[in-house]
Structures are given as structure tokens and as C-alpha cells.
Design a protein around this motif. Structure first.
Motif, PDB file in Angstrom:
ATOM      1  N   ALA A 151      23.221  46.692  35.047  1.00  0.00           N
ATOM      2  CA  ALA A 151      23.292  47.301  33.844  1.00  0.00           C
ATOM      3  C   ALA A 151      24.974  47.673  33.789  1.00  0.00           C
ATOM      4  N   ILE A 152      25.755  48.437  35.128  1.00  0.00           N
ATOM      5  CA  ILE A 152      26.847  48.283  34.675  1.00  0.00           C
ATOM      6  C   ILE A 152      28.023  48.236  33.863  1.00  0.00           C
ATOM      7  N   PRO A 153      29.011  48.857  33.129  1.00  0.00           N
ATOM      8  CA  PRO A 153      29.728  48.043  32.145  1.00  0.00           C
ATOM      9  C   PRO A 153      30.731  47.233  33.169  1.00  0.00           C
ATOM     10  N   PRO A 154      30.715  46.639  32.146  1.00  0.00           N
ATOM     11  CA  PRO A 154      31.721  45.419  32.775  1.00  0.00           C
ATOM     12  C   PRO A 154      33.053  46.071  33.102  1.00  0.00           C
ATOM     13  N   GLU A 155      33.376  46.589  33.729  1.00  0.00           N
ATOM     14  CA  GLU A 155      34.998  46.882  33.657  1.00  0.00           C
ATOM     15  C   GLU A 155      35.506  46.760  35.032  1.00  0.00           C
ATOM     16  N   GLN A 156      36.275  47.405  35.256  1.00  0.00           N
ATOM     17  CA  GLN A 156      37.248  47.198  37.086  1.00  0.00           C
ATOM     18  C   GLN A 156      37.095  48.333  37.286  1.00  0.00           C
ATOM     19  N   TYR A 157      36.362  48.751  38.517  1.00  0.00           N
ATOM     20  CA  TYR A 157      36.228  49.971  38.897  1.00  0.00           C
ATOM     21  C   TYR A 157      37.237  50.584  40.341  1.00  0.00           C
ATOM     22  N   SER A 158      37.722  51.746  40.598  1.00  0.00           N
ATOM     23  CA  SER A 158      38.661  51.867  41.039  1.00  0.00           C
ATOM     24  C   SER A 158      38.019  52.730  42.363  1.00  0.00           C
ATOM     25  N   ASN A 159      36.485  53.055  42.598  1.00  0.00           N
ATOM     26  CA  ASN A 159      36.218  53.799  43.896  1.00  0.00           C
ATOM     27  C   ASN A 159      34.818  53.600  43.526  1.00  0.00           C
ATOM     28  N   ARG A 160      34.065  54.180  44.628  1.00  0.00           N
ATOM     29  CA  ARG A 160      32.853  54.355  44.558  1.00  0.00           C
ATOM     30  C   ARG A 160      32.419  55.419  43.648  1.00  0.00           C
ATOM     31  N   LYS A 161      32.747  56.044  43.349  1.00  0.00           N
ATOM     32  CA  LYS A 161      32.457  57.342  43.236  1.00  0.00           C
ATOM     33  C   LYS A 161      32.461  56.418  41.472  1.00  0.00           C
ATOM     34  N   GLU A 162      33.153  55.875  41.197  1.00  0.00           N
ATOM     35  CA  GLU A 162      33.221  55.374  39.454  1.00  0.00           C
ATOM     36  C   GLU A 162      32.083  54.950  39.295  1.00  0.00           C
ATOM     37  N   VAL A 163      31.790  54.344  40.313  1.00  0.00           N
ATOM     38  CA  VAL A 163      30.619  53.391  40.407  1.00  0.00           C
ATOM     39  C   VAL A 163      28.914  54.059  39.966  1.00  0.00           C
ATOM     40  N   ALA A 164      29.387  54.702  41.162  1.00  0.00           N
ATOM     41  CA  ALA A 164      28.080  55.945  40.842  1.00  0.00           C
ATOM     42  C   ALA A 164      27.553  56.250  39.662  1.00  0.00           C
ATOM     43  N   ARG A 165      28.875  56.703  39.171  1.00  0.00           N
ATOM     44  CA  ARG A 165      28.778  57.888  37.652  1.00  0.00           C
ATOM     45  C   ARG A 165      28.811  56.530  36.903  1.00  0.00           C
ATOM     46  N   SER A 166      28.444  55.233  37.400  1.00  0.00           N
ATOM     47  CA  SER A 166      28.322  54.131  35.874  1.00  0.00           C
ATOM     48  C   SER A 166      27.078  53.868  36.251  1.00  0.00           C
TER      49      SER A 166
END
Length: 106
Positions: A45-60
Motif C-alpha cells: 500500500a505504500i507509494p511506489p517511490e525510492q526510499y532512503s531509509n527505514r524511517k521513510e518506509v515506516a512513515r509511509s
């Protein structure tokens, strides 16, 4: 009964990922780790983006707002007012403590 996942469950499932990573890489890593179906669903369900770290993933990632984040109603209201990255779950956006809570903590 509906099962939900927490941001912490998702981060645990992707802890071996080398960042930056895209959505498909994160989903595949969680599958290899044997993550619960709820975790895989949250990652899908997360947006199809490039994530820099786990924190960005957790927020998304979208999780149960009452999971384990411990935000007060005032903090949730602040999130709703300020917004965040497009596609980011409102309850995962960073918000400052309301002045009343800051005063009580000091």
C-alpha cells in the motif's frame, strides 16, 4: 477479527534491506524474511517511490492508527493540520508536542 500490523513490524521485516530501495525490493525482502501477510499488505500500500531509509518506509506505511505510536489527540490533530508527504499515512507524520504537553513535561 481483523489483524493489523505496526510500523515496528514493517521495519523489522525490512531490517536487512540495503537502502535506497524501491517498493518492490522492500516487498520481496519482507517475503524472504517470512513476514506476516499483514506486513506484506502494508508494504503493497505504500507509494511506489525510492526510499532512503527505514524511517521513510515506516512513515509511509499505513497501519492501525492505534497500533503503538502513542500520539495524543492533540498531536493527531496537529498532523491533520500540517499534512506531510503525499501518500504518507497521517498518523505517521512527525508532529511537535503541543505547548501544553511541553509545559507539563518540563
Amino acid at each position: 477479527m481483523t489483524h493489523s500490523t505496526s510500523a515496528q513490524d514493517v521495519v523489522e521485516a525490512i531490517k536487512d534491506v540495503d537502502f535506497p530501495a524501491d517498493k518492490e525490493t522492500l516487498i520481496e525482502a519482507a517475503r524472504r524474511k517470512g513476514a506476516a501477510p499483514e506486513v506484506i499488505k502494508a508494504l503493497r500500500a505504500i507509494p511506489p517511490e525510492q526510499y532512503s531509509n527505514r524511517k521513510e518506509v515506516a512513515r509511509s506505511v499505513r497501519v492501525d492508527p492505534d497500533s503503538d505510536l502513542g500520539l495524543s489527540p492533540a498531536q493527531r490533530a496537529e498532523q491533520a493540520r500540517k499534512g506531510g508527504r503525499p501518500g504518507q499515512s497521517q498518523h505517521l507524520r512527525e508532529v511537535p508536542k503541543p505547548p501544553v504537553e511541553e509545559e507539563l513535561d518540563s
